[in-house]
Design a protein around this motif. Structure first.
Motif, PDB file in Angstrom:
ATOM      1  N   ALA A   1       0.835  -1.209   0.000  1.00  0.00           N
ATOM      2  CA  ALA A   1       0.000   0.000   0.000  1.00  0.00           C
ATOM      3  C   ALA A   1       0.863   1.249   0.000  1.00  0.00           C
ATOM      4  O   ALA A   1       0.523   2.263  -0.619  1.00  0.00           O
ATOM      5  CB  ALA A   1      -0.923  -0.012   1.224  1.00  0.00           C
ATOM      6  N   LEU A   2       1.998   1.172   0.699  1.00  0.00           N
ATOM      7  CA  LEU A   2       2.890   2.327   0.806  1.00  0.00           C
ATOM      8  C   LEU A   2       3.487   2.692  -0.546  1.00  0.00           C
ATOM      9  O   LEU A   2       3.513   3.863  -0.944  1.00  0.00           O
ATOM     10  CB  LEU A   2       4.001   2.025   1.814  1.00  0.00           C
ATOM     11  CG  LEU A   2       4.938   3.185   2.151  1.00  0.00           C
ATOM     12  CD1 LEU A   2       4.183   4.296   2.869  1.00  0.00           C
ATOM     13  CD2 LEU A   2       6.092   2.700   3.026  1.00  0.00           C
ATOM     14  N   ASN A   3       3.973   1.677  -1.277  1.00  0.00           N
ATOM     15  CA  ASN A   3       4.610   1.919  -2.575  1.00  0.00           C
ATOM     16  C   ASN A   3       3.657   1.752  -3.752  1.00  0.00           C
ATOM     17  O   ASN A   3       4.060   1.828  -4.905  1.00  0.00           O
ATOM     18  CB  ASN A   3       5.803   0.971  -2.764  1.00  0.00           C
ATOM     19  CG  ASN A   3       6.937   1.285  -1.813  1.00  0.00           C
ATOM     20  OD1 ASN A   3       6.950   2.336  -1.187  1.00  0.00           O
ATOM     21  ND2 ASN A   3       7.887   0.377  -1.697  1.00  0.00           N
ATOM     22  N   LYS A   4       2.384   1.462  -3.424  1.00  0.00           N
ATOM     23  CA  LYS A   4       1.328   1.300  -4.431  1.00  0.00           C
ATOM     24  C   LYS A   4       1.638   0.192  -5.436  1.00  0.00           C
ATOM     25  O   LYS A   4       1.331   0.304  -6.629  1.00  0.00           O
ATOM     26  CB  LYS A   4       1.073   2.636  -5.145  1.00  0.00           C
ATOM     27  CG  LYS A   4       0.648   3.749  -4.189  1.00  0.00           C
ATOM     28  CD  LYS A   4       0.330   5.048  -4.906  1.00  0.00           C
ATOM     29  CE  LYS A   4      -0.086   6.118  -3.902  1.00  0.00           C
ATOM     30  NZ  LYS A   4      -0.376   7.417  -4.538  1.00  0.00           N
ATOM     31  N   GLU A   5       2.224  -0.877  -4.957  1.00  0.00           N
ATOM     32  CA  GLU A   5       2.509  -2.046  -5.804  1.00  0.00           C
ATOM     33  C   GLU A   5       1.288  -2.961  -5.861  1.00  0.00           C
ATOM     34  O   GLU A   5       0.663  -3.241  -4.836  1.00  0.00           O
ATOM     35  CB  GLU A   5       3.706  -2.838  -5.259  1.00  0.00           C
ATOM     36  CG  GLU A   5       5.051  -2.149  -5.378  1.00  0.00           C
ATOM     37  CD  GLU A   5       6.181  -3.036  -4.868  1.00  0.00           C
ATOM     38  OE1 GLU A   5       6.332  -4.160  -5.393  1.00  0.00           O
ATOM     39  OE2 GLU A   5       6.893  -2.614  -3.940  1.00  0.00           O
TER      40      GLU A   5
END
Length: 403
Positions: free
Chosen positions: A364-368
């Motif tokens: 979620a942090l790196n939107k992967e």
């Protein structure tokens, strides 16, 4: 209620046990978590004490020798607080305080204090206060140890006992008031839920600090508070989300934790009702945590307790960007390959590949892999939506043709 923030503004020691029900590995894991809890509450854990025993001493939790060892360290290093990894009985707290002569906190007290720090809304504050009062009631006698010698005989009740009974009555009255207030809040929240119409409801559930709020922010394009601390989110947040042609409601709920105080489960009924009334659960897991399978079991245990274990669930394995594993040299024929050596691809071939319960791997942090997450969530929500609004089926066919 003991103010844990005041108590642990100085250094603290952590105390746990290894028993028949809790082996050394589990004890280490729980103390790691207790250290994180201590840090979240504002304290610094400087040393751990662990004793191996069949079961905790009913009088002093630890054995006499180990307790003396703890006392010697506390005195020589000017430690202000001792924090125990299990809930202590009122008698244990009194006896331990006499020996250690410092502030005594247990895991429950610490968690309650963190909740008190995090509560922002009237609902959350009321729920926390009720849990605190329920925790405090049987422990009132410890507040009057200075009057122990004034017990008196028949017809000669000492002032200590009189004050204790007065305080007990005050606390019981407070509990009644808070329960009535929560009933009113529950009714208001129930009305709010009804007013949301018949939209599909999706609830984010999971262990504390697994990234639920970060995921909520990314998917709903909102600004829910997120922080790398336990119980950063305490108040329930509901946002409207639209993926493709389907709108639905997404709820961010309080994180669960091992050894969650029963007082909190009882008092946070209105928060857990959001989970109970959800149509779909997104069970978010921090796959980078070495004990994530235990976390899953803990969350499933609470879901089972609140009769939500059978709800449609999408397993969301978050923080793949932080996942790491131990490697084995190809020529090493001695080392046994275990879960610590699993790559993400290895994990995907295990129980996570269960076709009856969908799984998705994201950061979620790196939107992967967020597009895959949205697509999987869309398909799960669509199943529920079609079942609820069968006359809308043609919309999906029309939409898919346009695609």
């Amino acid at each position: 209620m003991i103010d844990a923030r005041e108590a642990i503004s100085e250094k603290a020691v952590l105390i746990g046990v290894i028993t028949q029900l809790q082996n050394e590995t589990q004890s280490d894991e729980y103390l790691d978590e207790l250290e994180f809890l201590t840090s979240t509450a504002g304290g610094v854990a400087v040393k751990r004490f662990v004793q191996k025993m069949e079961k905790p001493n009913p009088k002093t939790f630890l054995g006499v020798g180990k307790l003396d060892e703890v006392r010697a360290y506390i005195e020589s290093n000017h430690i202000g607080t001792a924090i125990f990894d299990d809930e202590l009985s009122p008698a244990q707290i009194r006896n331990i305080e006499k020996v250690l002569d410092c502030k005594i906190l247990d895991r429950t007290n610490l968690i309650l204090d963190i909740f008190a720090q995090r509560a922002q809304t009237s609902s959350a504050k009321t729920q926390v206060e009720l849990a605190q009062c329920q925790y405090l009631l049987p422990r009132l006698t410890r507040l009057w140890t200075h009057l122990d010698k004034q017990k008196g005989g028949i017809g000669m009740r000492g002032p200590g006992e009189t004050e204790i009974e007065t305080d007990r009555r005050i606390i019981r009255d407070k509990i009644d008031i808070l329960k009535k207030k929560l009933k009113t809040i529950d009714k208001q929240m129930a009305v709010q839920r009804k007013n949301r119409g018949k939209m599909v409801r999706v609830a984010l559930v999971g262990y504390t600090n697994v990234g639920k709020s970060t995921l909520m922010n990314v998917i709903s394009k909102s600004d829910v508070f997120a922080e790398n601390k336990l119980f950063a989110t305490l108040d329930t947040t509901v946002r409207k989300v639209v993926i493709k042609n389907i709108p639905f409601l997404m709820t961010d709920t309080v994180g669960f934790i091992r050894k969650l105080p029963t007082q909190l489960i009882e008092s946070f009924k209105s928060t857990l009702d959001e989970v109970r009334e959800a149509d779909l659960l997104l069970h978010v897991v921090d796959i980078s945590h070495p004990n994530f399978e235990d976390h899953i079991a803990s969350v499933n245990g609470v879901l089972d307790d609140i009769k939500c274990a059978d709800k449609p669930t999408l397993m969301v394995f978050n923080k793949i960007d932080a996942y790491s594993h131990e490697t084995i040299d190809e020529d090493d024929i001695v080392t046994e390959r275990t879960k610590v050596h699993y790559t993400l691809e290895d994990w995907k071939k295990t129980w996570m590949n269960d076709k009856e319960e969908s799984s998705i791997f994201i950061s979620a942090l790196n939107k992967e892999n967020l597009e895959d997450f949205k697509e999987t969530t869309y398909e799960e929500v669509k199943k529920i939506h079609i079942e609820r609004f069968p006359y809308n089926n043609f919309l999906y066919d029309e939409y898919n043709q346009e695609e």
